[in-house]
Design a protein around this motif. Structure first.
Motif, short mmCIF file in Angstrom:
data_model
loop_
_atom_site.label_atom_id
_atom_site.label_comp_id
_atom_site.label_asym_id
_atom_site.label_seq_id
_atom_site.Cartn_x
_atom_site.Cartn_y
_atom_site.Cartn_z
N UNK A 71 16.52 17.17 31.14
CA UNK A 71 17.70 17.81 30.55
C UNK A 71 18.26 18.86 31.50
N UNK A 72 19.60 18.87 31.70
CA UNK A 72 20.17 19.92 32.55
C UNK A 72 19.85 21.30 31.97
N UNK A 73 19.65 22.29 32.84
CA UNK A 73 19.19 23.61 32.37
C UNK A 73 20.24 24.36 31.58
N UNK A 74 19.74 25.32 30.77
CA UNK A 74 20.61 26.22 30.01
C UNK A 74 21.32 27.16 30.98
N UNK A 75 22.51 27.58 30.59
CA UNK A 75 23.24 28.60 31.35
C UNK A 75 23.68 29.65 30.34
N UNK A 76 23.53 30.90 30.71
CA UNK A 76 23.96 31.97 29.82
C UNK A 76 25.33 32.48 30.26
N UNK A 77 25.48 32.78 31.54
CA UNK A 77 26.74 33.31 32.05
C UNK A 77 27.67 32.15 32.42
N UNK A 78 28.89 32.22 31.95
CA UNK A 78 29.88 31.19 32.28
C UNK A 78 29.63 29.87 31.60
N UNK A 79 28.92 29.88 30.47
CA UNK A 79 28.54 28.62 29.83
C UNK A 79 29.74 27.83 29.30
N UNK A 80 30.87 28.50 29.08
CA UNK A 80 32.05 27.79 28.60
C UNK A 80 33.11 27.60 29.69
N UNK A 81 32.76 27.89 30.95
CA UNK A 81 33.73 27.69 32.02
C UNK A 81 33.99 26.18 32.16
N UNK A 82 35.23 25.83 32.48
CA UNK A 82 35.63 24.42 32.55
C UNK A 82 34.77 23.65 33.55
N UNK A 83 34.49 24.26 34.70
CA UNK A 83 33.72 23.54 35.72
C UNK A 83 32.29 23.27 35.24
N UNK A 84 31.67 24.25 34.58
CA UNK A 84 30.31 24.03 34.05
C UNK A 84 30.34 22.97 32.95
N UNK A 85 31.33 23.06 32.07
CA UNK A 85 31.41 22.11 30.96
C UNK A 85 31.59 20.69 31.49
N UNK A 86 32.45 20.51 32.49
CA UNK A 86 32.68 19.17 33.05
C UNK A 86 31.41 18.64 33.72
N UNK A 87 30.71 19.50 34.45
CA UNK A 87 29.46 19.07 35.09
C UNK A 87 28.43 18.73 34.01
N UNK A 88 28.37 19.56 32.99
CA UNK A 88 27.40 19.33 31.92
C UNK A 88 27.71 18.04 31.17
N UNK A 89 29.00 17.71 30.97
CA UNK A 89 29.35 16.45 30.33
C UNK A 89 28.72 15.29 31.08
N UNK A 90 28.87 15.29 32.40
CA UNK A 90 28.29 14.21 33.22
C UNK A 90 26.77 14.20 33.13
N UNK A 91 26.17 15.40 33.23
CA UNK A 91 24.70 15.50 33.20
C UNK A 91 24.14 15.07 31.85
N UNK A 92 24.81 15.44 30.76
CA UNK A 92 24.33 15.06 29.44
C UNK A 92 24.48 13.56 29.21
N UNK A 93 25.52 12.97 29.78
CA UNK A 93 25.67 11.51 29.67
C UNK A 93 24.53 10.81 30.41
N UNK A 94 24.20 11.27 31.61
CA UNK A 94 23.08 10.71 32.35
C UNK A 94 21.79 10.87 31.54
N UNK A 95 21.62 12.04 30.93
CA UNK A 95 20.45 12.31 30.11
C UNK A 95 20.33 11.28 28.97
#
Length: 124
Positions: A71-95
Motif C-alpha cells: 500500500x502506498x504510504x500515508x501522507x500528512x502534509x499536502x495530502x489533498x494536493x492535486x499532484x499527490x492525489x493523482x499519484x495516489x490514484x495510480x498507486x491505489x489502482x496498482x494496489x
C-alpha cells in the motif's frame, strides 16, 4: 467437407475481476477515490477514502500475510494536493489490481466487502 473438431470449452473465458481508480473528489477535508469495479458482465462504481484502503490493508496483512509495503504510504502534509492525489490514484489502482491478481479465484471476504461484490454479484 470435414467439420473442424473443437476440443475444450467453446465459450470464452469470463472476464477477470478488475478495479480501476477512475478519479477522485474532495469531500470536506478529505479526498475520496472513485473506483470502477468489473466482475464478468457486472460493473459498478464505489468510493473510498485513503483510510478505508489503510484499514483493508491492515486486515489483509494480518489475515493473508500480504506484503506490508504494497500500500502506498500515508501522507500528512499536502495530502489533498492535486499532484499527490493523482499519484495516489495510480498507486491505489496498482494496489487493487495486485490484490485481485493475488487472489484470482476467490477474493478474501474483507476485499470482497471493500469492493462491494456482495451487493452486485450473486454467487451461483
Amino acid at each position: 467437407m470435414a467439420a473442424a473438431l473443437s476440443f475444450g470449452p467453446e465459450r470464452e473465458a469470463e472476464p477477470a475481476k478488475e478495479a480501476r481508480v477512475v478519479g477522485s473528489e474532495l469531500v470536506d477535508s478529505y479526498t475520496v477515490y472513485i473506483i470502477q469495479v468489473t466482475d464478468g458482465n457486472h460493473e459498478w462504481t464505489i468510493k473510498h477514502r485513503y483510510s478505508d484502503f489503510h484499514d483493508l490493508h491492515e486486515k489483509l496483512v494480518a489475515e493473508r500475510k500480504i506484503d506490508k509495503t504494497l500500500l502506498p504510504p500515508k501522507k500528512i502534509i499536502g495530502k489533498n494536493s492535486r499532484s499527490l492525489v493523482e499519484k495516489r490514484e495510480k498507486d491505489l489502482e496498482v494496489y487493487l489490481q495486485t490484490l485481485l491478481a493475488t487472489f484470482p479465484d476467490v477474493a478474501p471476504r474483507v476485499l470482497a466487502h471493500f469492493l462491494h461484490f456482495h451487493f452486485y454479484v450473486s454467487s451461483l
